[in-house]
Design an enzyme around this catalytic site. Structure first.
Site, mmCIF file in Angstrom:
data_model
loop_
_atom_site.group_PDB
_atom_site.id
_atom_site.type_symbol
_atom_site.label_atom_id
_atom_site.label_comp_id
_atom_site.label_asym_id
_atom_site.label_seq_id
_atom_site.Cartn_x
_atom_site.Cartn_y
_atom_site.Cartn_z
ATOM 1 N N ASN A 181 -3.059 12.893 -3.654
ATOM 2 C CA ASN A 181 -4.170 13.323 -4.501
ATOM 3 C C ASN A 181 -4.705 14.683 -4.076
ATOM 4 O OD1 ASN A 181 -4.406 11.318 -6.444
ATOM 5 N ND2 ASN A 181 -5.647 10.000 -5.157
ATOM 6 N N ASP B 257 0.851 -1.200 0.000
ATOM 7 C CA ASP B 257 0.000 0.000 0.000
ATOM 8 C C ASP B 257 0.884 1.247 0.000
ATOM 9 O OD1 ASP B 257 -2.970 1.036 0.741
ATOM 10 O OD2 ASP B 257 -1.483 2.254 1.791
ATOM 11 N N ASP C 231 -2.081 9.559 -10.356
ATOM 12 C CA ASP C 231 -1.969 8.531 -11.390
ATOM 13 C C ASP C 231 -0.511 8.328 -11.804
ATOM 14 O OD1 ASP C 231 -4.672 8.191 -11.355
ATOM 15 O OD2 ASP C 231 -5.071 9.294 -13.206
ATOM 16 N N GLU D 112 -4.716 2.264 -4.133
ATOM 17 C CA GLU D 112 -3.266 2.390 -4.077
ATOM 18 C C GLU D 112 -2.597 1.116 -3.577
ATOM 19 O OE1 GLU D 112 -4.835 4.330 -0.199
ATOM 20 O OE2 GLU D 112 -5.481 4.008 -2.258
ATOM 21 N N HIS E 49 -5.214 14.543 -8.845
ATOM 22 C CA HIS E 49 -5.349 13.136 -9.238
ATOM 23 C C HIS E 49 -4.424 12.768 -10.398
ATOM 24 C CE1 HIS E 49 -8.648 12.056 -6.572
ATOM 25 N NE2 HIS E 49 -9.117 13.277 -6.766
#
Length: 363
Positions: A252, A244, A261, A287, A257
């Site tokens: 974010n 994780d 990404d 994630e 965002h």
């Protein structure tokens, strides 16, 4: 000096501010032009487009001031947003109980005069101000007051236009991507029976592939684990790791965002380099990622440590770490049970301070 009260609609106001995805973004000419005009019209040495978040006042545009932000408790604008329908004017800060002891008044930049017109969303949330500042006591002429208010409306519209434009751009990009895929499938379906079979194979692959990273998804990983179990004898060791990304929500929220990404793609590429074999790495969702090791637990743990260090050293321009939970597959158990134990170890890694590998407890 009086600490500015919190607006009664603070939660909704902050949610609206985040929706604009504007905090900590580079300067933009539209906003720079507005502060330049405000400074000229109001004959002020300092003009700012100021936004108030939980703990600070951040400047999207500024002229006459070097600082990029100040603590919220010192911000004149934090008082101005309390009345979204009014321009706050402070003729002499040293004579105003709210600001008399403020370090920004007593020291650099030595604020004496302040006028701030709130930046208001269509829903009525005050996100900050367009303000002008002077180092001497003074006031605004009526025409200057009207002009500052008008310019704040223009700044609010510029923010709204920026938000809508970015949302439309994202939708257009997604639409173009889907249109491209649909046209590709249509061409394949019209070619021949062989093309039809190829298309069906592609569709099957899509159901097992994460669209962002191109990695196998959780469903494909479960199949890979089942196949690994089937081809190994009972004593063959299998290990499942859940990885994780630490504080991914903050990435974010702060950077947007698109940056999130970019981080996911970089982590996926790093995992490909350390994947023990085909199908042994997958995106679990959000994630989180999965790794499958057909090896003893010490070897798998060492490989997880290599992965953790490699991701921490990715040249992304922002701090990035991961937490990993590792569990051994138990003969005869369902893959979901192995995932669950690895997930519990992952949460133990989170509780232990993150940026670490934790083994699942053995019975």
């Amino acid at each position: 000096m009086q600490k500015p009260p919190t607006p009664v609609n603070e939660a909704q106001r902050l949610q609206a501010l985040r929706s604009y995805d504007i905090l900590d973004t580079p300067p933009e000419r539209d906003f720079d032009d507005l502060v330049a005009i405000a400074a000229a019209v109001c004959d002020a040495p300092i003009a700012l487009v100021s936004l108030i978040d939980e703990q600070r006042q951040w400047f999207k545009a500024r002229t006459g001031l070097a600082a990029r932000q100040t603590p919220r408790e010192l911000a004149f604008c934090a008082h101005a947003i309390l009345r979204p329908d009014q321009t706050l004017v402070v003729p002499d800060a040293r004579d105003d109980a709210r600001f008399a002891g403020n370090p920004l008044v007593l020291d650099d930049p030595n604020i004496r005069f302040y006028a701030g017109a709130p930046l208001v969303t269509p829903e009525g949330h005050a996100l900050g101000t367009l303000c002008v500042i002077d180092t001497k006591p003074r006031d605004l002429a009526d025409k200057q007051h009207q002009a500052l208010t008008a310019l704040s409306r223009q700044a609010s519209r510029a923010m709204e236009l920026r938000r809508v434009s970015r949302a439309l751009a994202r939708q257009l990009q997604e639409s173009e991507w889907y249109e491209h895929r649909l046209l590709q499938y249509q061409s394949e379906l019209e070619a021949s029976n062989a093309a039809l079979e190829a298309s069906n194979a592609d569709l099957a692959a899509l159901t097992r592939t994460d669209p962002l990273t191109g990695l196998p998804n959780r469903r494909a990983f479960a199949l890979a684990l089942e196949q690994a179990v089937a081809r190994s004898h009972a004593a063959a060791p299998l290990q499942v790791a859940v990885l994780d990304i630490d504080h991914f929500k903050t990435i974010n929220d702060v950077h947007g965002h698109a940056e999130g990404d970019r981080v996911l793609l970089a982590v996926a590429d790093a995992l490909r380099l350390y994947a023990p074999g085909p199908g042994s790495v997958a995106r679990y969702g959000g994630e989180e990622f999965l790794l499958l090791f057909e090896a003893p637990q010490p070897q798998a743990q060492l490989q997880c440590e290599f992965v953790r260090e490699a991701i921490a050293n990715l040249p992304l321009g922002l701090p990035l770490t991961v937490s990993i939970g590792l569990a051994a597959y138990r003969t005869g158990e369902e893959p979901a049970a192995t995932f669950a134990r690895a997930d519990q170890a992952l949460y133990a890694a989170k509780r232990g301070g993150r940026n670490r590998v934790v083994l699942a407890e053995s019975e």
